[in-house]
Design a protein around this motif. Structure first.
Motif, PDB file in Angstrom:
ATOM      1  N   ASN A   1      27.996 118.654  51.924  1.00  0.00           N
ATOM      2  CA  ASN A   1      27.340 117.834  51.114  1.00  0.00           C
ATOM      3  C   ASN A   1      26.432 116.742  51.476  1.00  0.00           C
ATOM      4  OD1 ASN A   1      29.094 115.994  52.258  1.00  0.00           O
ATOM      5  ND2 ASN A   1      30.565 116.403  50.850  1.00  0.00           N
ATOM      6  N   CYS A   2      25.841 116.105  51.023  1.00  0.00           N
ATOM      7  CA  CYS A   2      24.688 115.193  51.227  1.00  0.00           C
ATOM      8  C   CYS A   2      25.550 114.082  52.045  1.00  0.00           C
ATOM      9  CB  CYS A   2      23.994 114.420  50.029  1.00  0.00           C
ATOM     10  SG  CYS A   2      24.746 113.290  49.405  1.00  0.00           S
ATOM     11  N   CYS A   3      26.654 113.794  51.799  1.00  0.00           N
ATOM     12  CA  CYS A   3      27.502 112.776  52.438  1.00  0.00           C
ATOM     13  C   CYS A   3      27.708 113.004  53.865  1.00  0.00           C
ATOM     14  CB  CYS A   3      28.939 112.419  51.774  1.00  0.00           C
ATOM     15  SG  CYS A   3      28.574 111.849  50.232  1.00  0.00           S
ATOM     16  N   GLN A   4      28.163 114.209  54.282  1.00  0.00           N
ATOM     17  CA  GLN A   4      28.246 114.565  55.611  1.00  0.00           C
ATOM     18  C   GLN A   4      26.878 114.743  56.198  1.00  0.00           C
ATOM     19  OE1 GLN A   4      31.668 115.273  56.934  1.00  0.00           O
ATOM     20  NE2 GLN A   4      30.087 115.050  58.736  1.00  0.00           N
TER      21      GLN A   4
ATOM     22  N   GLN B   1      16.295 104.990  52.418  1.00  0.00           N
ATOM     23  CA  GLN B   1      16.248 105.162  50.681  1.00  0.00           C
ATOM     24  C   GLN B   1      17.550 105.865  50.236  1.00  0.00           C
ATOM     25  OE1 GLN B   1      12.558 106.972  50.420  1.00  0.00           O
ATOM     26  NE2 GLN B   1      11.824 105.050  49.935  1.00  0.00           N
ATOM     27  N   HIS B   2      18.220 106.849  51.188  1.00  0.00           N
ATOM     28  CA  HIS B   2      19.235 107.458  50.703  1.00  0.00           C
ATOM     29  C   HIS B   2      20.620 106.579  50.768  1.00  0.00           C
ATOM     30  CE1 HIS B   2      21.433 111.558  50.204  1.00  0.00           C
ATOM     31  NE2 HIS B   2      22.464 110.604  50.751  1.00  0.00           N
ATOM     32  N   GLY B   3      20.642 105.877  51.778  1.00  0.00           N
ATOM     33  CA  GLY B   3      21.978 105.044  52.019  1.00  0.00           C
ATOM     34  C   GLY B   3      21.869 103.941  50.639  1.00  0.00           C
TER      35      GLY B   3
ATOM     36  N   GLN C   1      20.289 104.299  47.672  1.00  0.00           N
ATOM     37  CA  GLN C   1      20.274 104.885  46.446  1.00  0.00           C
ATOM     38  C   GLN C   1      21.129 105.946  45.879  1.00  0.00           C
ATOM     39  OE1 GLN C   1      15.913 105.627  46.332  1.00  0.00           O
ATOM     40  NE2 GLN C   1      15.298 103.714  46.675  1.00  0.00           N
ATOM     41  N   CYS C   2      21.804 106.702  47.131  1.00  0.00           N
ATOM     42  CA  CYS C   2      22.644 107.870  46.803  1.00  0.00           C
ATOM     43  C   CYS C   2      23.738 107.422  45.820  1.00  0.00           C
ATOM     44  CB  CYS C   2      23.215 108.497  47.983  1.00  0.00           C
ATOM     45  SG  CYS C   2      24.289 109.779  47.798  1.00  0.00           S
ATOM     46  N   SER C   3      24.074 108.386  44.881  1.00  0.00           N
ATOM     47  CA  SER C   3      24.951 108.102  43.638  1.00  0.00           C
ATOM     48  C   SER C   3      26.385 108.126  44.350  1.00  0.00           C
ATOM     49  CB  SER C   3      24.630 108.872  42.683  1.00  0.00           C
ATOM     50  OG  SER C   3      24.842 110.282  43.153  1.00  0.00           O
TER      51      SER C   3
ATOM     52  N   GLU D   1      30.650 107.506  48.865  1.00  0.00           N
ATOM     53  CA  GLU D   1      30.820 107.607  50.433  1.00  0.00           C
ATOM     54  C   GLU D   1      29.535 107.287  51.114  1.00  0.00           C
ATOM     55  OE1 GLU D   1      32.665 111.392  51.434  1.00  0.00           O
ATOM     56  OE2 GLU D   1      32.488 111.021  53.230  1.00  0.00           O
ATOM     57  N   CYS D   2      28.456 107.697  50.575  1.00  0.00           N
ATOM     58  CA  CYS D   2      27.104 107.460  51.615  1.00  0.00           C
ATOM     59  C   CYS D   2      26.835 105.983  51.525  1.00  0.00           C
ATOM     60  CB  CYS D   2      25.817 108.199  50.698  1.00  0.00           C
ATOM     61  SG  CYS D   2      25.839 109.957  51.298  1.00  0.00           S
ATOM     62  N   ARG D   3      26.997 105.510  50.413  1.00  0.00           N
ATOM     63  CA  ARG D   3      26.840 103.821  50.519  1.00  0.00           C
ATOM     64  C   ARG D   3      27.664 102.843  51.251  1.00  0.00           C
ATOM     65  NH1 ARG D   3      26.786 104.846  44.750  1.00  0.00           N
ATOM     66  NH2 ARG D   3      28.377 103.331  44.481  1.00  0.00           N
TER      67      ARG D   3
HETATM   68 ZN   LIG Z   1      24.501 110.998  49.642  1.00  0.00          ZN
END
Ligand SMILES: [Zn+2]
Lengths: 240, 179
Positions: free
Chosen positions: A2-5, A27-29, A31-33, A36-38
């Motif tokens: 996934n995007c988080c990993q 931007q990903h950090g 704006q990601c929904s 976990e990413c944030r």
């Molecule tokens: Zn993400």
């Protein structure tokens, strides 16, 4: 994956390479929904700024000045032409005296060896040879190199030399006695006998003189002169 | 390894006292900083740094000229620190700086102090890894050389150190916006 990993892997790469985050990572950090990413992005920023503050202060750390003493050869070459202080001068005189004594003992050992060889007596040769070698080639002087070990060796040098002289004196007087006083079994068995006898007679005064000298030396040692090992240790300066 | 490093080492090996002094001044800051952060005690750090510099000069003939000089010197320092720490573990010695969770929330200017406290609270392996990477700015390969562990382990310990540090800083009330 996934995007988080993927995002975490990208951040880890940035940590190891010490590079700043490219725009798409930022931007990903932000704006990601995915929470976990944030959270990962927040932690990355927190550590980046905190560690940068710490690094800035570390660079201002007050560091003491360290001074390392140079090795003995460098010290010896730099001080070779300087006049010695009084205490050092007396040590140097003592060292010269000791060196002369050792050289004298070695020379006499050699003479005894020559005399014994002339008499074809192998026992004297086996007794004397190692003694002469030990005296002429003292190992302690070679070993003095590192400062700490060197100072310890210098402190022990007096005792070592005194024990050499004690031992050498005993061996020399024994040898002289053996060479010059006990040749009776050789009588009549050798064509050199007459010549040797006259040589022995010629050496008798020398033997007596040497015996007296060495006895004097031993008395001086026992009576607390600077050859006394204990006094010697006290007189040597401590390491700087 | 650089030409200037090789030249300096050659001069040191020839007994040049000025070169030895130059060697000391070149590494004293890095060595002392590493010792101070690993040992967390200034006097101990001074003693170990002095010993490290002396040993480095003594063991210079054993330096592999194909490698950089700094990691080699820091490896000696880290080894001496580990020895000092193992000795200290058998004889309890109070540290100068210990993490104190009970004090009031910190101001932003105290961030460096907080990192330092967080560092003191890390286990020895992680702390050494963190210091070598962030204070000494060694690469992962060089940290691996100094700590004598695989590069994979260096990465694992570094990320765990970061994780624990982040946890500590959050507990202390720090947030990215504040710092
Ligand atoms: Zn993400």
């Amino acid at each position: 994956m996934n995007c988080c990993q993927e995002f975490r892997n990208a951040l880890d790469e940035l940590v190891l390479s010490r590079e700043s985050a490219p725009l798409e990572v930022v931007q990903h950090g932000e704006q990601c929904s995915a929470a976990e990413c944030r959270a990962a992005w927040e932690e990355f920023r927190l550590l980046n700024s905190a560690i940068a503050s710490w690094q800035t202060r570390e660079a201002l750390m007050v560091v003491p000045s360290f001074q390392i003493e140079t090795t003995a050869p460098a010290v010896a070459s730099s001080s070779a032409n300087k006049p010695l202080p009084d205490s050092k001068r007396s040590e140097a005189g003592l060292a010269r005296w000791l060196a002369l004594s050792v050289a004298g003992v070695a020379l006499f050992s050699l003479l005894s060896l020559v005399g014994s060889n002339l008499r074809n007596d192998p026992q004297v040769a086996t007794v004397d040879t190692p003694t002469a070698t030990e005296i002429v080639d003292p190992p302690v002087l070679v070993a003095v190199e590192e400062t700490e070990e060197g100072n310890a060796a210098i402190r022990d040098l007096g005792t070592t030399y005194v024990s050499w002289i004690d031992g050498s004196t005993d061996r020399i007087t024994d040898t002289v006695a053996f060479v010059l006083v006990e040749p009776s079994h050789e009588e009549g068995s050798n064509s050199h006998t007459g010549w040797l006898e006259s040589l022995q007679q010629g050496w008798q005064p020398l033997e007596s003189s040497l015996q007296e000298t060495f006895q004097e030396l031993l008395r001086a040692t026992a009576s607390g002169s600077y050859l006394n090992p204990v006094m010697w240790k006290l007189q040597l300066p401590k390491a700087a | 390894m650089t030409n200037s490093e090789t030249e300096l080492v050659q001069r040191c090996l020839s007994g040049d006292a000025a070169a030895q002094a130059e060697f000391v001044s070149l590494f004293e800051r890095r060595v002392f900083a590493l010792c101070l952060r690993m040992l967390n005690h200034r006097q101990d750090a001074e003693d170990v740094a002095q010993e490290t510099l002396l040993r480095a000069l003594r063991y210079l003939p054993g330096w592999d000229t194909s490698r950089r000089l700094a990691p080699w010197v820091l490896k000696i320092a880290a080894n001496r620190c580990r020895t000092a720490l193992s000795r200290r573990n058998s004889i309890p010695v109070p540290c100068e700086e210990t993490p104190d969770i009970e004090v009031a929330p910190v101001h932003v200017t105290d961030v460096a102090d907080e990192v330092q406290r967080g560092l003191s609270g890390l286990r020895e392996n992680y702390r050494e890894c963190f210091i070598l990477f962030y204070q000494q700015e060694l690469s992962v390969a060089e940290v691996s050389e100094v700590m004598q562990i695989p590069e994979g382990t260096v990465k694992t310990w570094l990320f765990r150190a970061r994780k624990e540090m982040a946890q500590y800083l959050r507990e202390r009330g720090l947030a990215p916006d504040e710092s």
